[in-house]
Write a protein that holds these residues in place. Structure first.
Motif, PDB file in Angstrom:
ATOM      1  N   SER A 112       0.842  -1.189   0.000  1.00 15.94           N
ATOM      2  CA  SER A 112       0.000   0.000   0.000  1.00 15.94           C
ATOM      3  C   SER A 112       0.874   1.234   0.000  1.00 15.94           C
ATOM      4  O   SER A 112       2.000   1.203   0.455  1.00 15.94           O
ATOM      5  CB  SER A 112      -0.928   0.025   1.216  1.00 15.94           C
ATOM      6  N   PHE A 140       0.565   5.834   0.228  1.00 17.23           N
ATOM      7  CA  PHE A 140      -0.305   6.918   0.663  1.00 17.23           C
ATOM      8  C   PHE A 140      -1.076   7.480  -0.528  1.00 17.23           C
ATOM      9  O   PHE A 140      -0.534   7.644  -1.617  1.00 17.23           O
ATOM     10  CB  PHE A 140       0.532   8.042   1.279  1.00 17.23           C
ATOM     11  N   SER A 141      -2.298   7.789  -0.268  1.00 16.75           N
ATOM     12  CA  SER A 141      -3.096   8.498  -1.266  1.00 16.75           C
ATOM     13  C   SER A 141      -3.014   9.987  -0.988  1.00 16.75           C
ATOM     14  O   SER A 141      -2.470  10.422   0.015  1.00 16.75           O
ATOM     15  CB  SER A 141      -4.552   8.036  -1.204  1.00 16.75           C
ATOM     16  N   ARG A 184      -5.745   6.537   6.750  1.00 15.27           N
ATOM     17  CA  ARG A 184      -5.671   5.528   5.703  1.00 15.27           C
ATOM     18  C   ARG A 184      -5.931   4.158   6.314  1.00 15.27           C
ATOM     19  O   ARG A 184      -5.363   3.809   7.340  1.00 15.27           O
ATOM     20  CB  ARG A 184      -4.304   5.557   5.027  1.00 15.27           C
ATOM     21  N   LEU A 191      -2.311   5.680  10.142  1.00 18.15           N
ATOM     22  CA  LEU A 191      -2.500   4.487   9.335  1.00 18.15           C
ATOM     23  C   LEU A 191      -3.247   3.465  10.176  1.00 18.15           C
ATOM     24  O   LEU A 191      -2.742   3.027  11.217  1.00 18.15           O
ATOM     25  CB  LEU A 191      -1.150   3.924   8.872  1.00 18.15           C
TER      26      LEU A 191
END
Length: 409
Positions: free
Chosen positions: A39, A41-42, A48, A146
């Motif tokens: 995964s 970071f967006s 998240r 997170l």
């Protein structure tokens, strides 16, 4: 933002970025890396959520490019921002991360990586990791959370597990999706399992390895554990041959037929490979015969609950100070009574004064008394002329200070 090739190792639906992956995976990798989670970071400024599986390798990349937008740009317009950024990760409310989660960032100019293998005990318990980014140029910080939601795996744990030691890799290099995918692909070609998962990755330094010398581009080495649902292949079993065991004891490389499938990219130390067959593991528990010197089993330790009432130590504090103080006061009073009220020195001083007074009176009386002159003080005849020589003293001479023997003239 350029996306890594993480989706080549798992299900494209697991990606939570913008849209689904459109590249089709090869049949060799389909289902092989289904539970390996990657995964990034967006761009959404919010918490998240990730959903790793228990017993499967979890990797989360902390990209510097994402956090650069959180900090002010360079003063010169058009200049490329390349600030040194470091990360600090910890479990919310605690100073460190969970025991199964590790973090590595080689330099402030490289991305950070969270990785580890969740345990079955953490299934269903959301784990919130606080991620703090530090800009080493402006000394500003940015924080994001997170949320790790650990899911249970139906085929966990896989019964056949093999751990490889790769000499020519560092842990952050092995965590790259492309490199890990190539390694798992090579293992699958050798093993031929139906399901193959990366279970854990550990740096050799965490196993007591030594830091390599900074020459010839030496690597620290990394341990990679994989699990499968079929027994070990004949190639992997070759390390258990007596000939190879003898060569390993003599610090020689064993002869492995499938080593050439790894040698192009991965240099594996076959003497350190570990093969674990959980289907044949027998419980080693032995009943303890209690006798002299063996304490009874107290059971599992149960810590006190959080609802315990706080104890007041004020009374204990007073007792601790009052008892020694009272004893010291009694001893002080006894000593003062002995020194002040029962002194014998006054009587001794009076007696000494009386002796001095009597001695002075006797000396005065001895000066006034008349005593006979000693023979040595009487007149004598001169040995030559025969004349009478008068005594050496006068009548008013103090006889008390006169010596008994006079100096002859």
């Amino acid at each position: 933002m350029q996306l890594p090739r993480w989706w080549e190792l798992g299900d494209p639906c697991a990606w939570t970025g913008q849209g689904r992956g459109t590249r089709r995976m090869s049949p060799a990798t389909t289902g092989t890396f289904l539970l390996t989670v990657y995964s990034i970071f967006s761009k959404v400024h919010s918490d998240r959520n990730v959903y790793p599986s228990a017993g499967v390798l979890f990797v989360h990349v902390l990209e510097r490019e994402y956090f650069k937008g959180e900090f002010p740009p360079y003063p010169k317009p058009g200049e490329i921002s390349n600030d040194p950024i470091t990360f600090n990760t910890n479990l919310m409310g605690y100073p460190d991360r969970p025991g199964w989660l590790r973090y590595i960032q080689r330099t402030p100019y490289s991305d950070g990586v969270l990785y580890g293998s969740p345990t079955a005990e953490n299934v269903g318990k959301p784990t919130i990791i606080e991620i703090t980014a530090y800009n080493r140029r402006t000394f500003e910080t940015a924080r994001h959370n997170l949320i790790i939601n650990i899911m249970s795996a139906e085929d966990f744990p896989l019964p056949y597990q093999a751990e490889f030691f790769i000499k020519n890799m560092n842990v952050e290099e092995m965590l790259a999706s492309e490199v890990l995918g190539d390694f798992l692909g090579a293992v699958k070609n050798v093993w031929q399992p139906e399901r193959l998962n990366a279970i854990n990755i550990t740096s050799a330094l965490d196993r007591g390895g030594r830091v390599p010398l900074p020459i010839n581009d030496l690597k620290e080495g990394v341990y990679v554990m994989v699990g499968a649902d079929v027994p070990f292949s004949s190639c992997l079993r070759e390390v258990e041959n007596p000939q190879n065991q003898l060569r390993c004891s003599q610090e020689m490389e064993p002869v492995i037929t499938c080593d050439k499938k790894f040698r192009t990219q991965f240099y594996i130390d076959w003497c350190k490979i570990s093969l674990v067959d959980k289907t044949k593991q027998v419980s080693t528990y032995q009943e303890v015969i209690r006798g002299e010197g063996i304490l009874p089993d107290g059971g599992e330790y149960k810590p006190p609950s959080d609802s315990l009432k706080s104890r007041d130590y004020y009374t204990d504090f007073l007792i601790t100070l009052a008892v020694p103080s009272a004893v010291a006061l009694v001893l002080f009073l006894i000593l003062a009574y002995i020194m002040c009220c029962r002194r014998e020195g006054v009587i001794q001083l009076v007696h000494h004064s009386a002796i001095q007074k009597s001695t002075k009176e006797l000396r005065d009386m001895s000066k006034n008394r008349e005593i006979a002159w000693p023979l040595s003080t009487l007149p004598v005849f001169h040995p030559v002329t025969g004349e009478i020589i008068p005594p050496l003293h006068t009548d008013n001479y103090d006889s008390t200070n006169m010596p008994l023997m006079q100096t002859q003239q």
